[in-house]
Design a protein around this motif. Structure first.
Motif: not given
Ligand code: PDD
Length: 293
Positions: A29-32, A57-59, A143-145
């Motif tokens: 799940g390493d994706a945005v 991505l930056s997060g 980290r739902r942001d």
């Protein structure tokens, strides 16, 4: 007609588009991701979505797969190649492909994929009549942001709500509503204040929320950013939610309690109208009784 999707550098027919078994988006799940609304062939609030993509991505310390302008070009190509007039454009960026290990090697090449989904966004039954939402404990990480594809908590909460006859679900943590499972939650107080929760790591900073709060300021509507309890929401004079796929959606029932007499409230109607107007939707494009502002 088969859908044309974007997959790792190419536009292809969807059946020809593949991502590796070892892609970290699939294994960890390493994706945005981002979802942008398309109305009348035009993307709505897309600069906000692309800014949030960069932020997500930056997060996670994943590099941008390419400059923003090129990503936007891909979105536009997807819309054009699929003749999309109304629906959504989905983008997903994973950290890339590597043998399975929690620790990832340096220098991975991010995987960018994208596709369109044609669907009606404007003047849906829910927007006309409002929807009922269930309440459930928020099962997600802290980290739902960051808009990650780790959506199993939302999937299970939505399926459970649907099984119980609700259209969607609002999530609750420490006695306060965090947000909808895929939307921002709002109530309206008796003195006419529009209340969304303030931004924090507990919720996704909604692009539709951002655009709507700008419109509230322009139209001198009172906004109070703060948390609220499920009970306050059930006793509010109006409630609604926002997202790229539901725009401004009236909520007329929360759990078993009708809200605002069980019909969409006047302030919610106004906001629906302001949002569509800002999105450049001509009133004549909307079916007759959609949004009497
Ligand atoms: N979801 N909160 C959560 C948890 C969301 O998943 C979304 C959007 C929002 C609203 O954000 P925006 O206004 O930027 O769409 C809030 C998208 C639509 C989805 O997952 O399909």
């Amino acid at each position: 007609m088969e859908r044309i999707v974007y997959c790792r550098g190419d536009f292809r027919a969807e059946a020809q588009a593949h991502v590796s078994l070892f892609d970290r988006g699939f294994l960890f799940g390493d994706a945005v991701y981002e979802v942008t609304a398309v109305i009348g062939g035009r993307m709505i609030d897309n600069e906000l979505h692309l800014a949030r993509l960069q932020r997500s991505l930056s997060g996670l310390s994943i590099p941008m797969p390419m400059p923003v302008a090129e990503i936007e070009h891909i979105q536009q190509q997807l819309i054009a190649r699929n003749n999309l007039t109304e629906g959504t454009v989905y983008l997903q960026v994973s950290r890339g492909e590597a043998d399975r290990d929690f620790l990832y090697p340096d220098g991975l090449v991010p995987t960018l994929v994208g596709f369109t989904q044609a669907r009606r966004l404007v003047g849906t039954k829910g927007q006309r009549e409002g929807v009922a939402v269930d309440l459930a404990e928020d099962p997600r990480w802290t980290r739902r942001d960051i808009k990650t594809v780790m959506l199993l908590g939302q999937v299970l909460a939505k399926v459970r709500a649907r099984k119980h006859g609700f259209a969607d679900v609002w999530l609750v943590e420490n006695g306060k509503v965090t947000e909808g499972a895929s939307s921002t939650a709002y109530i309206v107080t008796a003195d006419g204040r529009i209340v969304p929760r303030g931004d924090s790591q507990a919720t996704l900073p909604g692009c539709t929320r951002r655009a709507l709060l700008r419109l509230c300021a322009e139209h001198r509507l009172k906004v109070e950013e703060r948390s609220f309890t499920p009970e306050e929401a059930q006793n509010a004079v109006e409630a609604f939610m926002t997202s790229a796929s539901s725009l401004v959606l009236p909520v007329v029932q929360i759990g078993n309690a009708p809200v605002g007499g069980g019909t969409p409230g006047p302030l919610t109607r106004k906001l629906q109208g302001y949002y569509l107007e800002a999105a450049g939707v001509q009133t004549r494009d909307i079916t007759a009784d959609d949004y009497p502002v």
